[in-house]
Design a protein around this motif. Structure first.
Motif, PDB file in Angstrom:
ATOM      1  N   GLY A  87       0.796  -1.213   0.000  1.00  0.00           N
ATOM      2  CA  GLY A  87       0.000   0.000   0.000  1.00  0.00           C
ATOM      3  C   GLY A  87       0.834   1.271   0.000  1.00  0.00           C
ATOM      4  N   GLY A  88       2.140   1.126  -0.089  1.00  0.00           N
ATOM      5  CA  GLY A  88       3.011   2.294  -0.051  1.00  0.00           C
ATOM      6  C   GLY A  88       3.039   3.044  -1.365  1.00  0.00           C
ATOM      7  N   GLY A  89       3.342   4.336  -1.296  1.00  0.00           N
ATOM      8  CA  GLY A  89       3.399   5.146  -2.495  1.00  0.00           C
ATOM      9  C   GLY A  89       4.741   5.019  -3.187  1.00  0.00           C
ATOM     10  N   ARG A  90       4.739   5.101  -4.489  1.00  0.00           N
ATOM     11  CA  ARG A  90       5.968   5.015  -5.268  1.00  0.00           C
ATOM     12  C   ARG A  90       6.374   6.379  -5.841  1.00  0.00           C
ATOM     13  NH1 ARG A  90       7.998  -0.026  -6.803  1.00  0.00           N
ATOM     14  NH2 ARG A  90       6.749  -1.795  -6.094  1.00  0.00           N
ATOM     15  N   GLU A  91       5.437   7.361  -5.773  1.00  0.00           N
ATOM     16  CA  GLU A  91       5.814   8.705  -6.228  1.00  0.00           C
ATOM     17  C   GLU A  91       6.592   9.396  -5.120  1.00  0.00           C
ATOM     18  OE1 GLU A  91       3.168  11.520  -8.247  1.00  0.00           O
ATOM     19  OE2 GLU A  91       2.005   9.777  -8.884  1.00  0.00           O
ATOM     20  N   ASN A  92       5.904   9.666  -4.011  1.00  0.00           N
ATOM     21  CA  ASN A  92       6.602  10.127  -2.821  1.00  0.00           C
ATOM     22  C   ASN A  92       6.995   8.850  -2.078  1.00  0.00           C
ATOM     23  OD1 ASN A  92       6.032  12.847  -3.425  1.00  0.00           O
ATOM     24  ND2 ASN A  92       3.990  12.618  -2.541  1.00  0.00           N
ATOM     25  N   VAL A  93       8.131   8.294  -2.438  1.00  0.00           N
ATOM     26  CA  VAL A  93       8.428   6.894  -2.130  1.00  0.00           C
ATOM     27  C   VAL A  93       8.421   6.589  -0.634  1.00  0.00           C
ATOM     28  CG1 VAL A  93      10.104   5.054  -2.390  1.00  0.00           C
ATOM     29  CG2 VAL A  93       9.760   6.677  -4.232  1.00  0.00           C
ATOM     30  N   ASP A  94       7.596   5.584  -0.259  1.00  0.00           N
ATOM     31  CA  ASP A  94       7.625   5.027   1.089  1.00  0.00           C
ATOM     32  C   ASP A  94       8.656   3.914   1.079  1.00  0.00           C
ATOM     33  OD1 ASP A  94       5.547   6.667   2.063  1.00  0.00           O
ATOM     34  OD2 ASP A  94       4.059   5.346   1.136  1.00  0.00           O
ATOM     35  N   ALA A  95       9.657   4.011   1.931  1.00  0.00           N
ATOM     36  CA  ALA A  95      10.779   3.067   1.918  1.00  0.00           C
ATOM     37  C   ALA A  95      10.725   2.147   3.133  1.00  0.00           C
ATOM     38  CB  ALA A  95      12.106   3.826   1.898  1.00  0.00           C
ATOM     39  N   LEU A  96      10.541   0.861   2.876  1.00  0.00           N
ATOM     40  CA  LEU A  96      10.609  -0.155   3.920  1.00  0.00           C
ATOM     41  C   LEU A  96      12.011  -0.745   3.854  1.00  0.00           C
ATOM     42  CD1 LEU A  96       8.778  -1.555   6.038  1.00  0.00           C
ATOM     43  CD2 LEU A  96       8.338  -3.325   4.327  1.00  0.00           C
ATOM     44  N   MET A  97      12.831  -0.409   4.833  1.00  0.00           N
ATOM     45  CA  MET A  97      14.256  -0.728   4.773  1.00  0.00           C
ATOM     46  C   MET A  97      14.506  -2.235   4.799  1.00  0.00           C
ATOM     47  SD  MET A  97      14.971   2.357   4.495  1.00  0.00           S
ATOM     48  CE  MET A  97      16.701   2.054   4.136  1.00  0.00           C
ATOM     49  N   ASP A  98      15.376  -2.691   3.902  1.00  0.00           N
ATOM     50  CA  ASP A  98      15.732  -4.110   3.850  1.00  0.00           C
ATOM     51  C   ASP A  98      16.451  -4.519   5.134  1.00  0.00           C
ATOM     52  OD1 ASP A  98      14.670  -4.300   1.368  1.00  0.00           O
ATOM     53  OD2 ASP A  98      16.566  -4.391   0.281  1.00  0.00           O
ATOM     54  N   PRO A  99      16.160  -5.725   5.644  1.00  0.00           N
ATOM     55  CA  PRO A  99      16.841  -6.181   6.859  1.00  0.00           C
ATOM     56  C   PRO A  99      18.318  -6.464   6.604  1.00  0.00           C
ATOM     57  CG  PRO A  99      15.513  -7.941   5.928  1.00  0.00           C
ATOM     58  CD  PRO A  99      15.190  -6.709   5.139  1.00  0.00           C
TER      59      PRO A  99
END
Length: 210
Positions: A43-55
């Motif tokens: 559900g995250g946005g790709r324009e104003n990018v929501d970043a879920l940091m890689d472990p």
């Protein structure tokens, strides 16, 4: 030499066991020339990018490696005649594996505790990851849907928003060897352990917060 070889095999196996399995959504997000090691949350946005940091495996692997170093010597403490050797070993003995009846539970316990701790830290870092949006930062579940924060308000949206720290509430931030420290305008502090790539988080915060 053989002992070091055994340790190397054990270390490689342990590393493979902890290999990330939930960061396959390769998001080509860059800040300057640096590629940010992250994926897009559900559900995250790709324009104003929501970043879920890689472990990152750094802390779990180091913890497990120390545990292996502590436990392995106890497996070889028995007379040479009782030791099991690999078929290709050539030597006078002394670097093999002892039968279980020679194992000392007290000596093995600290190593096993650290190995289990490493596995637990890896499981935590895989299921709980750092989210950085264009307005906030915080820890969320890997499979949490953040759509509600970008659409209409709801109870799930309120719950998620309460777990995130808004950039406007942050007075200053510091990246330490152990993780990220946020000093809030309310004079309280928040700490996020370094279960992700510090340079990526540092680049994102410098770009979005400073």
């Amino acid at each position: 030499m053989t002992k070091k070889f055994h340790l190397l095999i054990f270390f490689v196996y342990y590393y493979c066991l902890l290999s990330p399995s939930c960061c396959c959504d390769g998001l080509a997000l860059k800040v300057g020339k640096r590629r940010i090691l992250c994926s897009t949350p559900i559900g995250g946005g790709r324009e104003n990018v929501d970043a879920l940091m890689d472990p990152s495996l750094a802390i779990p692997v180091v913890t497990g490696f120390v545990g292996c170093q502590a436990a392995l010597p106890s497996f070889g403490k028995c007379p040479n005649d009782y030791q099991f050797q690999v078929p290709w070993f050539k030597g006078d003995g002394g670097s093999g594996l002892c039968p279980p009846e020679f194992w000392n539970a007290g000596a093995l316990a600290p190593g096993f505790v650290l190995i289990i701790l490493g596995l637990a830290l890896n499981a935590y870092s895989q299921s709980n990851r750092l989210l950085i949006t264009d307005t906030s930062i915080g820890m969320i579940s890997t499979h949490q849907d953040i759509t509600s924060t970008t659409t209409t308000s709801s109870s799930s949206s309120s719950s998620l928003e309460s777990s995130l720290t808004q950039f406007q509430d942050i007075e200053e931030w510091t990246m330490t060897p152990l993780g990220l420290v946020l000093k809030l305008k309310s004079s309280s502090y928040k700490f996020f352990p370094s279960f992700w790539d510090p340079k990526s988080v540092e680049a994102l915060l410098s770009d979005r917060l400073d």
